[in-house]
Scaffold this active site. Structure first.
Site, PDB file in Angstrom:
ATOM      1  CB  CYS A   1      -0.976  -0.026   1.174  1.00 19.26           C
ATOM      2  SG  CYS A   1      -2.315   1.190   1.015  1.00 19.26           S
TER       3      CYS A   1
ATOM      4  CG  HIS B   1      -3.700  -3.176   3.296  1.00 25.40           C
ATOM      5  ND1 HIS B   1      -2.621  -2.791   4.071  1.00 25.40           N
ATOM      6  CD2 HIS B   1      -4.235  -2.029   2.799  1.00 25.40           C
ATOM      7  CE1 HIS B   1      -2.518  -1.469   4.052  1.00 25.40           C
ATOM      8  NE2 HIS B   1      -3.482  -0.981   3.305  1.00 25.40           N
TER       9      HIS B   1
ATOM     10  CD  GLU C   1      -1.176  -5.766   5.407  1.00 26.92           C
ATOM     11  OE1 GLU C   1      -1.212  -4.550   5.644  1.00 26.92           O
ATOM     12  OE2 GLU C   1      -1.140  -6.230   4.246  1.00 26.92           O
TER      13      GLU C   1
END
Length: 253
Positions: free
Chosen positions: A114, A200, A202
């Site tokens: 990002c 993202h 994660e």
């Protein structure tokens, strides 16, 4: 590279308190440690033990402006952030300079997420800034280029999104990995040098939900935007397969 992989997590922000608590108040370092361990388990490659094959360290590049020595690491991971990657402020300028130092050599590799994706773009000379198409939120499709399909081993990716800033064009020296209707440059790659994604991998649905709710209360998102995004936060996504591809990239000789 041979394990253990020495990965420096350059923290460019702090998660919401509720999110941070789930990661034992270890910030994005804790979040990415868990994410890459899960990815190592999914990789299942002999020689990369999820517990001992990743030697991760955390670095506060915002307030402390601490950085690792390149000779002590194999890779850096640039996290996401609420800050603007295009701002002319000392800590962001220092981060861009450090990224350029890494790009000028050929051993230490970069993972950009990002804001980190945008910092790599800026370090390579690309324009970064606000998108005129607004926010991209929750689980969205990422259409892959042929190189993207090869890199991730998938025909298309679904990934959690939380951004309104973009890399406007894929800079020289980088290969485009994918795009979406709201963001033409969703990922960039250079063999044995760097890989980035705008989304993202994660983030969990729970994390994304808490961010959306917090920013809606703060007036960042409208109720309409929030409800649309919250309807997609728990959709199946390819976070772990993306993490697996990241690890393969770091392990490649």
């Amino acid at each position: 590279m041979q394990p253990p992989l020495r990965i420096a997590v350059l923290e460019t922000d702090t998660p919401l308190p509720s999110v941070n608590a789930r990661y034992k108040d270890e910030g994005y370092y804790g979040m990415f440690s868990g994410f890459l361990k899960s990815s190592a388990k999914a990789l299942g490659q002999e020689g990369l033990d999820p517990e001992t094959g990743l030697q991760m360290t955390k670095w506060d590049v915002v307030d402390a402006q601490e950085y690792p020595k390149l000779e002590d690491i194999d890779a850096v991971l640039l996290t996401g952030s609420k800050h603007n990657s295009f701002e002319d402020v000392p800590w962001i300028n220092r981060l861009v300079e450090f990224t350029q130092q890494i790009l000028a050599q050929d051993r230490v590799r970069i993972l950009g997420i990002c804001f980190g994706h945008q910092i790599v773009g800026r370090a390579l000379g690309a324009k970064v800034g606000r998108s005129d198409r607004g926010w991209e939120l929750a689980v969205c499709d990422m259409d892959l280029t042929e190189k993207g399909k090869e890199f991730f081993g998938l025909e298309k990716i679904r990934i959690q999104q939380m951004h309104q800033d973009i890399v406007y064009n894929c800079p020289p020296g980088a290969t485009l990995l994918g795009s979406s209707p709201r963001c033409a440059v969703q990922g960039m790659y250079a063999p044995r040098r760097f890989v980035t994604v705008q989304g993202h991998p994660e983030f969990t649905g729970e994390t994304e939900t808490e961010i959306i709710q917090s920013r809606t209360k703060a007036g960042v998102f409208s109720e309409e935007q929030a409800q649309d995004a919250l309807g997609r936060v728990d959709m199946e996504h390819d976070g772990v397969p993306i993490g697996v591809a990241f690890l393969k990239f770091l392990l490649e000789d």
